[in-house]
Design a protein around this motif. Structure first.
Motif, PDB file in Angstrom:
ATOM      1  N   GLU A 190     -14.769   1.947   6.547  1.00  0.00           N
ATOM      2  CA  GLU A 190     -13.446   1.592   6.034  1.00  0.00           C
ATOM      3  C   GLU A 190     -12.848   2.710   5.180  1.00  0.00           C
ATOM      4  O   GLU A 190     -11.640   2.974   5.236  1.00  0.00           O
ATOM      5  N   LEU A 191     -13.675   3.375   4.387  1.00  0.00           N
ATOM      6  CA  LEU A 191     -13.170   4.479   3.569  1.00  0.00           C
ATOM      7  C   LEU A 191     -12.754   5.672   4.423  1.00  0.00           C
ATOM      8  O   LEU A 191     -11.778   6.363   4.111  1.00  0.00           O
ATOM      9  N   ALA A 192     -13.498   5.908   5.502  1.00  0.00           N
ATOM     10  CA  ALA A 192     -13.125   7.000   6.405  1.00  0.00           C
ATOM     11  C   ALA A 192     -11.758   6.729   7.040  1.00  0.00           C
ATOM     12  O   ALA A 192     -10.912   7.628   7.141  1.00  0.00           O
ATOM     13  N   ALA A 193     -11.553   5.470   7.465  1.00  0.00           N
ATOM     14  CA  ALA A 193     -10.262   5.105   8.049  1.00  0.00           C
ATOM     15  C   ALA A 193      -9.147   5.180   7.004  1.00  0.00           C
ATOM     16  O   ALA A 193      -8.020   5.590   7.292  1.00  0.00           O
ATOM     17  N   TRP A 194      -9.470   4.795   5.776  1.00  0.00           N
ATOM     18  CA  TRP A 194      -8.509   4.861   4.668  1.00  0.00           C
ATOM     19  C   TRP A 194      -8.075   6.311   4.425  1.00  0.00           C
ATOM     20  O   TRP A 194      -6.884   6.602   4.265  1.00  0.00           O
ATOM     21  N   LYS A 195      -9.035   7.202   4.432  1.00  0.00           N
ATOM     22  CA  LYS A 195      -8.741   8.621   4.224  1.00  0.00           C
ATOM     23  C   LYS A 195      -7.922   9.168   5.382  1.00  0.00           C
ATOM     24  O   LYS A 195      -6.930   9.894   5.175  1.00  0.00           O
ATOM     25  N   GLU A 196      -8.300   8.814   6.590  1.00  0.00           N
ATOM     26  CA  GLU A 196      -7.619   9.317   7.776  1.00  0.00           C
ATOM     27  C   GLU A 196      -6.152   8.893   7.794  1.00  0.00           C
ATOM     28  O   GLU A 196      -5.276   9.620   8.289  1.00  0.00           O
ATOM     29  N   ALA A 197      -5.859   7.722   7.225  1.00  0.00           N
ATOM     30  CA  ALA A 197      -4.483   7.220   7.194  1.00  0.00           C
ATOM     31  C   ALA A 197      -3.644   7.868   6.103  1.00  0.00           C
ATOM     32  O   ALA A 197      -2.448   7.580   5.986  1.00  0.00           O
ATOM     33  N   GLY A 198      -4.254   8.755   5.314  1.00  0.00           N
ATOM     34  CA  GLY A 198      -3.502   9.459   4.289  1.00  0.00           C
ATOM     35  C   GLY A 198      -3.238   8.651   3.040  1.00  0.00           C
ATOM     36  O   GLY A 198      -2.225   8.865   2.357  1.00  0.00           O
ATOM     37  N   ASN A 199      -4.101   7.727   2.731  1.00  0.00           N
ATOM     38  CA  ASN A 199      -3.926   6.857   1.570  1.00  0.00           C
ATOM     39  C   ASN A 199      -4.438   7.505   0.282  1.00  0.00           C
ATOM     40  O   ASN A 199      -5.138   8.521   0.321  1.00  0.00           O
ATOM     41  N   PRO A 200      -4.129   6.922  -0.878  1.00  0.00           N
ATOM     42  CA  PRO A 200      -4.552   7.499  -2.161  1.00  0.00           C
ATOM     43  C   PRO A 200      -6.070   7.597  -2.293  1.00  0.00           C
ATOM     44  O   PRO A 200      -6.820   6.843  -1.658  1.00  0.00           O
ATOM     45  N   LEU A 255       0.843  -1.196   0.000  1.00  0.00           N
ATOM     46  CA  LEU A 255       0.000   0.000   0.000  1.00  0.00           C
ATOM     47  C   LEU A 255       0.875   1.241   0.000  1.00  0.00           C
ATOM     48  O   LEU A 255       1.866   1.312   0.709  1.00  0.00           O
ATOM     49  N   SER A 256       0.506   2.230  -0.808  1.00  0.00           N
ATOM     50  CA  SER A 256       1.276   3.470  -0.839  1.00  0.00           C
ATOM     51  C   SER A 256       0.689   4.465   0.147  1.00  0.00           C
ATOM     52  O   SER A 256      -0.503   4.465   0.414  1.00  0.00           O
ATOM     53  N   THR A 257       1.519   5.307   0.695  1.00  0.00           N
ATOM     54  CA  THR A 257       1.062   6.286   1.679  1.00  0.00           C
ATOM     55  C   THR A 257       1.658   7.642   1.358  1.00  0.00           C
ATOM     56  O   THR A 257       2.629   8.081   1.977  1.00  0.00           O
ATOM     57  N   PRO A 258       1.132   8.352   0.372  1.00  0.00           N
ATOM     58  CA  PRO A 258       1.663   9.662   0.003  1.00  0.00           C
ATOM     59  C   PRO A 258       1.452  10.680   1.116  1.00  0.00           C
ATOM     60  O   PRO A 258       0.545  10.540   1.929  1.00  0.00           O
ATOM     61  N   SER A 259       2.283  11.699   1.118  1.00  0.00           N
ATOM     62  CA  SER A 259       2.216  12.678   2.199  1.00  0.00           C
ATOM     63  C   SER A 259       0.999  13.581   2.096  1.00  0.00           C
ATOM     64  O   SER A 259       0.513  14.081   3.097  1.00  0.00           O
ATOM     65  N   ARG A 260       0.492  13.784   0.872  1.00  0.00           N
ATOM     66  CA  ARG A 260      -0.657  14.676   0.744  1.00  0.00           C
ATOM     67  C   ARG A 260      -1.925  14.004   1.251  1.00  0.00           C
ATOM     68  O   ARG A 260      -2.065  12.799   1.192  1.00  0.00           O
ATOM     69  N   ARG A 261      -2.847  14.788   1.764  1.00  0.00           N
ATOM     70  CA  ARG A 261      -4.113  14.238   2.245  1.00  0.00           C
ATOM     71  C   ARG A 261      -4.974  13.855   1.053  1.00  0.00           C
ATOM     72  O   ARG A 261      -5.145  14.634   0.130  1.00  0.00           O
ATOM     73  N   PRO A 262      -5.540  12.641   1.059  1.00  0.00           N
ATOM     74  CA  PRO A 262      -6.338  12.207  -0.090  1.00  0.00           C
ATOM     75  C   PRO A 262      -7.746  12.759  -0.032  1.00  0.00           C
ATOM     76  O   PRO A 262      -8.218  13.200   1.000  1.00  0.00           O
ATOM     77  N   ARG A 263      -8.377  12.709  -1.169  1.00  0.00           N
ATOM     78  CA  ARG A 263      -9.805  13.045  -1.244  1.00  0.00           C
ATOM     79  C   ARG A 263     -10.577  11.770  -1.544  1.00  0.00           C
ATOM     80  O   ARG A 263     -10.252  11.039  -2.469  1.00  0.00           O
ATOM     81  N   ILE A 264     -11.564  11.482  -0.727  1.00  0.00           N
ATOM     82  CA  ILE A 264     -12.420  10.332  -0.987  1.00  0.00           C
ATOM     83  C   ILE A 264     -13.778  10.843  -1.414  1.00  0.00           C
ATOM     84  O   ILE A 264     -14.443  11.562  -0.686  1.00  0.00           O
ATOM     85  N   SER A 265     -14.162  10.492  -2.607  1.00  0.00           N
ATOM     86  CA  SER A 265     -15.481  10.882  -3.107  1.00  0.00           C
ATOM     87  C   SER A 265     -16.421   9.712  -2.937  1.00  0.00           C
ATOM     88  O   SER A 265     -16.186   8.639  -3.478  1.00  0.00           O
ATOM     89  N   VAL A 266     -17.461   9.881  -2.133  1.00  0.00           N
ATOM     90  CA  VAL A 266     -18.392   8.795  -1.843  1.00  0.00           C
ATOM     91  C   VAL A 266     -19.792   9.210  -2.223  1.00  0.00           C
ATOM     92  O   VAL A 266     -20.286  10.232  -1.760  1.00  0.00           O
ATOM     93  N   ARG A 267     -20.417   8.430  -3.092  1.00  0.00           N
ATOM     94  CA  ARG A 267     -21.828   8.658  -3.417  1.00  0.00           C
ATOM     95  C   ARG A 267     -22.609   7.477  -2.881  1.00  0.00           C
ATOM     96  O   ARG A 267     -22.530   6.370  -3.387  1.00  0.00           O
ATOM     97  N   THR A 268     -23.330   7.718  -1.795  1.00  0.00           N
ATOM     98  CA  THR A 268     -24.173   6.672  -1.227  1.00  0.00           C
ATOM     99  C   THR A 268     -25.618   7.062  -1.451  1.00  0.00           C
ATOM    100  O   THR A 268     -25.937   8.229  -1.661  1.00  0.00           O
ATOM    101  N   PRO A 269     -26.528   6.090  -1.399  1.00  0.00           N
ATOM    102  CA  PRO A 269     -27.916   6.378  -1.727  1.00  0.00           C
ATOM    103  C   PRO A 269     -28.584   7.305  -0.735  1.00  0.00           C
ATOM    104  O   PRO A 269     -28.557   7.075   0.463  1.00  0.00           O
TER     105      PRO A 269
END
Length: 458
Positions: free
Chosen positions: A195-205, A37-51
């Motif tokens: 899981e996506l929130a945790a992914w974003k918080e960890a600074g992932n792509p 898994l890559s961990t870039p220094s920039r904060r990622p953006r997670i775009s989530v479309r839920t119903p």
């Protein structure tokens, strides 16, 4: 594939799509290597479309206690469907033209069309999609080729328990199509959000998640399925079904009424009935037209089939039903699904619950923990074994429990799926099942009960 509140027909649990069993073959599962898994220094953006609330009730009535309706509800009604609540939807269990048994045989001999639009369809895309899905599933996805699919499981972080079973298709380098179960809809959406929130918080792509609300999904299953589908594809030279193998997919347009063509649909070759077949993901606006075209293309060959036939078909094929044969407390190893764990994942780990699952895969003689129970098939004498029936040994010690069972229309025998004590799981082991207080002889049997007829590549 459903929640535990699934309906009963002839007492078996009806499958929402139950699709996990023994591997069709190693190649079709595309279990390949994983990059870190890559961990870039920039904060990622997670775009989530839920119903939104309005979308989730798109096909339902205004009454909150009534089940939702798929885009094909009116078509089902016009064909004399008997509806039951299932996975939050009003779903057809059978139709006026065929009994459940007749529909089962029709599918094995010709072709049946099933509405699976209640399933939840997702798109995951972006530079982090590959690694994110590799974290929450044990499958090898990084070398999964475009338009190839793999059966997999969503996993709990600490325990390795199965959140849901799923099919994952890579559409291109950064885009995946994922199908999950209707009965697990609320749980799965919450799981992905967490899981996506945790992914974003960890600074992932970045990862973009889109739930395809209102998207139709129909399954054409049976030995005549390919011939029927080929006759309605708008550009047969572009999409040659004889070159589309099990676990592969293609985009195509369908010739519908009045010489019109549909928008592109995603055709995935697979068979949760054990027969050759296809799942066709269709934009909501064209779902009815595409389904009507498939039915009219060969009216002496294609019939609609409901949940009743689906359940006996999937059980003969050895396919699991979530909420019955799989649940949150069951790991892939216990469920005889160890094959979904990629060879490279067994070395590198790095997925949810990997410490538990890899320890279970390792024999006790080599320092592993193994498992105490295993999923198996049974052939039962006398009355059919139903969910919850106890399995006992010669001394009447309880050594297992039936999770699904029904008479097999094809074999003319009573078959069942169960979990049994490790050591008693080998094929040919004789046990007994307690049915209405009586011991019934049973034999542990390899699955699938009926040989699969998937269209595999060379």
């Amino acid at each position: 594939m459903s929640a535990k509140r699934g309906i009963r027909l002839l007492q078996p649990a009806i499958a929402g799509a139950g699709r996990l069993s023994s591997p069709p073959n190693a190649a079709s599962n595309a279990l390949h290597s994983l990059r870190p898994l890559s961990t870039p220094s920039r904060r990622p953006r997670i775009s989530v479309r839920t119903p939104a609330a309005s979308n989730s009730q798109r096909f339902s009535s205004s009454k909150a206690d009534e089940p939702a309706k798929t885009p094909l509800y009116d078509l089902h009604a016009a064909h004399g469907a008997k509806f039951v609540p299932f996975g939050g939807y009003a779903m057809p269990v059978q139709y006026s033209d065929l009994s459940v048994g007749e529909s089962h045989h029709w599918t094995r001999e010709k072709a049946s069309l099933l509405d699976v639009s209640h399933m939840v369809q997702h798109h995951f895309s972006g530079p982090g999609a590959d690694a994110f899905l590799s974290l929450i599933t044990p499958s090898s996805l990084t070398t999964l080729k475009p338009h190839h699919s793999t059966l997999s499981t969503l996993l709990h972080r600490e325990t390795g328990g199965i959140v849901d079973d799923t099919v994952i298709t890579r559409l291109d380098a950064t885009h995946f199509y994922v199908v999950t179960n209707a009965g697990c809809r609320a749980k799965d959406l919450e799981y992905f959000q967490t899981e996506l929130a945790a992914w974003k918080e960890a600074g992932n792509p970045d990862v973009k998640w889109n739930v395809l609300e209102g998207q139709g999904l129909v399954a054409l299953q049976g030995p005549a399925a390919a011939e029927v589908l080929a006759s309605v594809i708008a550009d047969p030279e572009k999409v040659k079904l004889d070159e589309l193998y099990f676990g592969q997919s293609k985009y195509a347009s369908i010739r519908i009424a009045n010489w019109n063509t549909s928008p592109e649909v995603l055709i995935s070759r697979g068979g949760y009935t054990g027969e050759d077949g296809f799942e066709i993901s269709v934009p909501a606006s064209s779902t009815v037209a595409v389904t009507e075209k498939l039915l009219s293309a060969a009216p002496e060959t294609v019939r609609l089939a409901g949940l009743g036939a689906r359940d006996s078909l999937r059980l003969e094929a050895g396919m699991c039903l979530y909420g019955h044969d799989l649940d949150d407390s069951t790991t892939p190893v216990e469920a005889a699904l160890a094959w979904v764990v990629g060879k490279d994942r067994r070395v590198e780990g790095g997925f949810h619950g990997s410490s538990v699952i890899l320890s279970q895969l390792k024999p006790k003689k080599d320092g592993g923990k193994g498992v105490t129970r295993r999923r198996i098939g049974l052939v039962v004498d006398g009355a059919p074994a139903r969910e919850g029936a106890s399995i006992v040994d010669a001394e009447d010690n309880v050594i297992g429990t039936v999770t699904s069972g029904c008479p097999s229309p094809t074999l003319k025998k009573n078959i069942a799926m169960a979990y049994i004590k490790d050591g008693s799981h080998k094929s040919g082991t004789e046990v007994a099942v307690l049915i209405r207080g009586k011991r019934r002889k049973a034999v542990v049997t390899k699955m699938p009960f009926v040989p699969s007829k998937y269209y595999r590549g060379p």
